[in-house]
Write a protein that holds these residues in place. Structure first.
Motif, PDB file in Angstrom:
ATOM      1  N   GLN A  94      31.931-115.317  25.162  1.00  0.00           N
ATOM      2  CA  GLN A  94      31.077-116.042  26.106  1.00  0.00           C
ATOM      3  C   GLN A  94      31.860-116.450  27.345  1.00  0.00           C
ATOM      4  OE1 GLN A  94      29.315-119.304  23.934  1.00  0.00           O
ATOM      5  NE2 GLN A  94      28.183-117.954  22.547  1.00  0.00           N
ATOM      6  N   VAL A  95      33.104-116.871  27.145  1.00  0.00           N
ATOM      7  CA  VAL A  95      33.964-117.245  28.276  1.00  0.00           C
ATOM      8  C   VAL A  95      34.242-116.032  29.158  1.00  0.00           C
ATOM      9  CG1 VAL A  95      36.272-118.029  28.925  1.00  0.00           C
ATOM     10  CG2 VAL A  95      35.041-119.182  27.069  1.00  0.00           C
ATOM     11  N   LEU A  96      34.566-114.913  28.542  1.00  0.00           N
ATOM     12  CA  LEU A  96      34.907-113.706  29.298  1.00  0.00           C
ATOM     13  C   LEU A  96      33.700-113.152  30.047  1.00  0.00           C
ATOM     14  CD1 LEU A  96      37.264-112.004  26.708  1.00  0.00           C
ATOM     15  CD2 LEU A  96      37.910-113.242  28.787  1.00  0.00           C
ATOM     16  N   HIS A  97      32.531-113.205  29.427  1.00  0.00           N
ATOM     17  CA  HIS A  97      31.314-112.771  30.112  1.00  0.00           C
ATOM     18  C   HIS A  97      31.026-113.672  31.322  1.00  0.00           C
ATOM     19  CE1 HIS A  97      29.855-110.753  26.150  1.00  0.00           C
ATOM     20  NE2 HIS A  97      30.623-109.957  26.856  1.00  0.00           N
ATOM     21  N   ALA A  98      31.326-114.969  31.165  1.00  0.00           N
ATOM     22  CA  ALA A  98      31.143-115.897  32.286  1.00  0.00           C
ATOM     23  C   ALA A  98      32.146-115.600  33.397  1.00  0.00           C
ATOM     24  CB  ALA A  98      31.292-117.335  31.805  1.00  0.00           C
ATOM     25  N   ALA A  99      33.363-115.184  33.029  1.00  0.00           N
ATOM     26  CA  ALA A  99      34.360-114.814  34.038  1.00  0.00           C
ATOM     27  C   ALA A  99      33.881-113.606  34.841  1.00  0.00           C
ATOM     28  CB  ALA A  99      35.700-114.519  33.372  1.00  0.00           C
ATOM     29  N   ALA A 100      33.271-112.641  34.159  1.00  0.00           N
ATOM     30  CA  ALA A 100      32.711-111.483  34.861  1.00  0.00           C
ATOM     31  C   ALA A 100      31.586-111.908  35.806  1.00  0.00           C
ATOM     32  CB  ALA A 100      32.208-110.454  33.857  1.00  0.00           C
ATOM     33  N   GLN A 101      30.756-112.838  35.353  1.00  0.00           N
ATOM     34  CA  GLN A 101      29.683-113.355  36.196  1.00  0.00           C
ATOM     35  C   GLN A 101      30.258-114.069  37.413  1.00  0.00           C
ATOM     36  OE1 GLN A 101      26.553-112.908  36.402  1.00  0.00           O
ATOM     37  NE2 GLN A 101      26.067-114.475  37.931  1.00  0.00           N
ATOM     38  N   ALA A 102      31.361-114.801  37.214  1.00  0.00           N
ATOM     39  CA  ALA A 102      32.027-115.470  38.341  1.00  0.00           C
ATOM     40  C   ALA A 102      32.487-114.442  39.370  1.00  0.00           C
ATOM     41  CB  ALA A 102      33.210-116.285  37.842  1.00  0.00           C
ATOM     42  N   GLY A 103      33.002-113.300  38.899  1.00  0.00           N
ATOM     43  CA  GLY A 103      33.417-112.250  39.815  1.00  0.00           C
ATOM     44  C   GLY A 103      32.263-111.730  40.656  1.00  0.00           C
ATOM     45  N   ARG A 104      31.112-111.550  40.019  1.00  0.00           N
ATOM     46  CA  ARG A 104      29.934-111.080  40.763  1.00  0.00           C
ATOM     47  C   ARG A 104      29.508-112.114  41.801  1.00  0.00           C
ATOM     48  NH1 ARG A 104      28.877-108.811  35.507  1.00  0.00           N
ATOM     49  NH2 ARG A 104      27.943-110.757  34.772  1.00  0.00           N
ATOM     50  N   GLU A 105      29.534-113.387  41.412  1.00  0.00           N
ATOM     51  CA  GLU A 105      29.092-114.446  42.323  1.00  0.00           C
ATOM     52  C   GLU A 105      30.047-114.596  43.515  1.00  0.00           C
ATOM     53  OE1 GLU A 105      28.604-117.978  40.007  1.00  0.00           O
ATOM     54  OE2 GLU A 105      26.990-117.150  38.776  1.00  0.00           O
ATOM     55  N   ILE A 106      31.340-114.427  43.270  1.00  0.00           N
ATOM     56  CA  ILE A 106      32.318-114.531  44.358  1.00  0.00           C
ATOM     57  C   ILE A 106      32.034-113.491  45.430  1.00  0.00           C
ATOM     58  CG2 ILE A 106      34.746-114.119  44.927  1.00  0.00           C
ATOM     59  CD1 ILE A 106      35.422-115.477  42.221  1.00  0.00           C
ATOM     60  N   VAL A 107      31.712-112.270  44.997  1.00  0.00           N
ATOM     61  CA  VAL A 107      31.436-111.191  45.946  1.00  0.00           C
ATOM     62  C   VAL A 107      30.098-111.411  46.647  1.00  0.00           C
ATOM     63  CG1 VAL A 107      31.017-108.708  46.180  1.00  0.00           C
ATOM     64  CG2 VAL A 107      32.832-109.541  44.659  1.00  0.00           C
ATOM     65  N   GLN A 108      29.112-111.853  45.895  1.00  0.00           N
ATOM     66  CA  GLN A 108      27.754-111.956  46.429  1.00  0.00           C
ATOM     67  C   GLN A 108      27.539-113.193  47.292  1.00  0.00           C
ATOM     68  OE1 GLN A 108      25.679-111.815  42.699  1.00  0.00           O
ATOM     69  NE2 GLN A 108      25.694-109.574  42.589  1.00  0.00           N
ATOM     70  N   SER A 109      28.202-114.313  46.957  1.00  0.00           N
ATOM     71  CA  SER A 109      27.902-115.556  47.669  1.00  0.00           C
ATOM     72  C   SER A 109      29.135-116.374  48.055  1.00  0.00           C
ATOM     73  CB  SER A 109      26.965-116.432  46.825  1.00  0.00           C
ATOM     74  OG  SER A 109      27.553-116.731  45.568  1.00  0.00           O
ATOM     75  N   SER A 110      30.336-115.840  47.817  1.00  0.00           N
ATOM     76  CA  SER A 110      31.587-116.536  48.152  1.00  0.00           C
ATOM     77  C   SER A 110      31.698-117.903  47.481  1.00  0.00           C
ATOM     78  CB  SER A 110      31.738-116.701  49.667  1.00  0.00           C
ATOM     79  OG  SER A 110      31.966-115.448  50.270  1.00  0.00           O
ATOM     80  N   LYS A 111      31.170-117.998  46.264  1.00  0.00           N
ATOM     81  CA  LYS A 111      31.309-119.217  45.472  1.00  0.00           C
ATOM     82  C   LYS A 111      30.958-118.899  44.027  1.00  0.00           C
ATOM     83  CE  LYS A 111      26.598-120.863  46.415  1.00  0.00           C
ATOM     84  NZ  LYS A 111      25.791-121.988  46.957  1.00  0.00           N
ATOM     85  N   VAL A 112      31.291-119.830  43.137  1.00  0.00           N
ATOM     86  CA  VAL A 112      30.929-119.706  41.729  1.00  0.00           C
ATOM     87  C   VAL A 112      30.007-120.875  41.384  1.00  0.00           C
ATOM     88  CG1 VAL A 112      31.760-119.629  39.355  1.00  0.00           C
ATOM     89  CG2 VAL A 112      33.111-118.576  41.169  1.00  0.00           C
ATOM     90  N   SER A 113      28.898-120.579  40.771  1.00  0.00           N
ATOM     91  CA  SER A 113      27.916-121.613  40.473  1.00  0.00           C
ATOM     92  C   SER A 113      28.451-122.607  39.453  1.00  0.00           C
ATOM     93  CB  SER A 113      26.630-120.980  39.938  1.00  0.00           C
ATOM     94  OG  SER A 113      26.855-120.421  38.654  1.00  0.00           O
ATOM     95  N   PRO A 114      27.999-123.861  39.502  1.00  0.00           N
ATOM     96  CA  PRO A 114      28.415-124.849  38.507  1.00  0.00           C
ATOM     97  C   PRO A 114      28.091-124.406  37.081  1.00  0.00           C
ATOM     98  CG  PRO A 114      27.342-125.931  40.362  1.00  0.00           C
ATOM     99  CD  PRO A 114      27.150-124.457  40.551  1.00  0.00           C
TER     100      PRO A 114
END
Length: 244
Positions: free
Chosen positions: A174-194
């Motif tokens: 679950q942590v690693l999948h969230a890390a992958a999601q953080a990578g997508r968010e960084i590229v798409q919106s230049s931030k990571v959601s809370p």
């Protein structure tokens, strides 16, 4: 490296998410590079403006890559509660980015930049279970990068050693999948959601005391058998209970 690094594990999933979102990403293993320490000669500010006196991998390869990047991820294990020495040396060697002149920025003194600074993400892991152990690193990162508006995200994972435990496979996934999601968010919106950061930092266990006990038995066994953690896992060893 060699499957032992939890920093590398988290970074791999973060980069996977970034690439899925369309980013071109290059991973650089600094421990395989020649990066001499900054000697404070200021040659890069005077005799050869913007160019370091050292002729190593930093000058010839890494600094140009860093300079031309849109975003840089500093991925480091937590050493003495901040960066490890190799990463700190890298950061210090980016000094040619600045010009020597002094500027007053509303009561704070700074140096003008020669070019636009890449956006920055910090990624770090620690063995202790408290997220508060990243406080000093976070304070430093925000002082150096945050106040200039270039710090995009901080991604910290406490109790990272537990991510290799066969008993915590689901929680670690679950942590690693969230890390992958953080990578997508960084590229798409230049931030990571809370929400994504909450998933990344979620405790792997409700009570860390059994983790402490197993960790201490692990270290006692390594000491008793004269093996490193890497050798322990390669040999398929099991922590020896105190009762044996």
């Amino acid at each position: 490296g060699d499957g032992q690094s939890k920093t590398e594990l988290m970074l791999t999933y973060l980069v996977e998410g970034m690439r899925e979102a369309g980013a071109e990403v290059e991973v650089v293993d600094l421990r395989k590079k020649s990066i001499k320490h900054c000697i404070g000669c200021f040659t890069c500010w005077t005799k050869t403006p913007g160019v370091c006196i050292h002729k190593d991998d930093m000058t010839n390869e890494l600094f140009p890559k860093w300079r031309d990047s849109d975003l840089v991820i500093y991925a480091t294990p937590l050493y003495h509660f901040t960066l490890n020495a190799t990463m700190k040396a890298f950061v210090e060697r980016t000094l040619p980015f600045l010009e020597p002149y002094l500027e007053d920025r509303g009561g704070e003194t700074g140096h003008p930049a020669r070019f636009k600074h890449p956006k920055v993400v910090f990624l770090s892991v620690a063995g202790f279970p408290e997220i508060s152990v990243f406080g000093q690193l976070s304070s430093w990162a925000n002082f150096v990068f945050g106040r200039h508006g270039i710090l995009v995200a901080e991604i910290y994972r406490a109790m990272a050693e537990g991510m290799n435990s066969p008993y915590l496979v689901e929680e670690s996934a679950q942590v690693l999948h969230a890390a992958a999601q953080a990578g997508r968010e960084i590229v798409q919106s230049s931030k990571v959601s809370p929400e994504t950061l909450t998933r990344i930092t979620k405790p792997l266990v409700d009570d860390p005391k059994p983790y402490f006990n197993m960790a201490n038995l692990f270290w006692k066994t390594c000491i008793a058998e004269g093996v490193s953690p890497k050798e322990f896992h390669e040999k398929g060893m099991t922590p020896r209970p105190d009762s044996v």
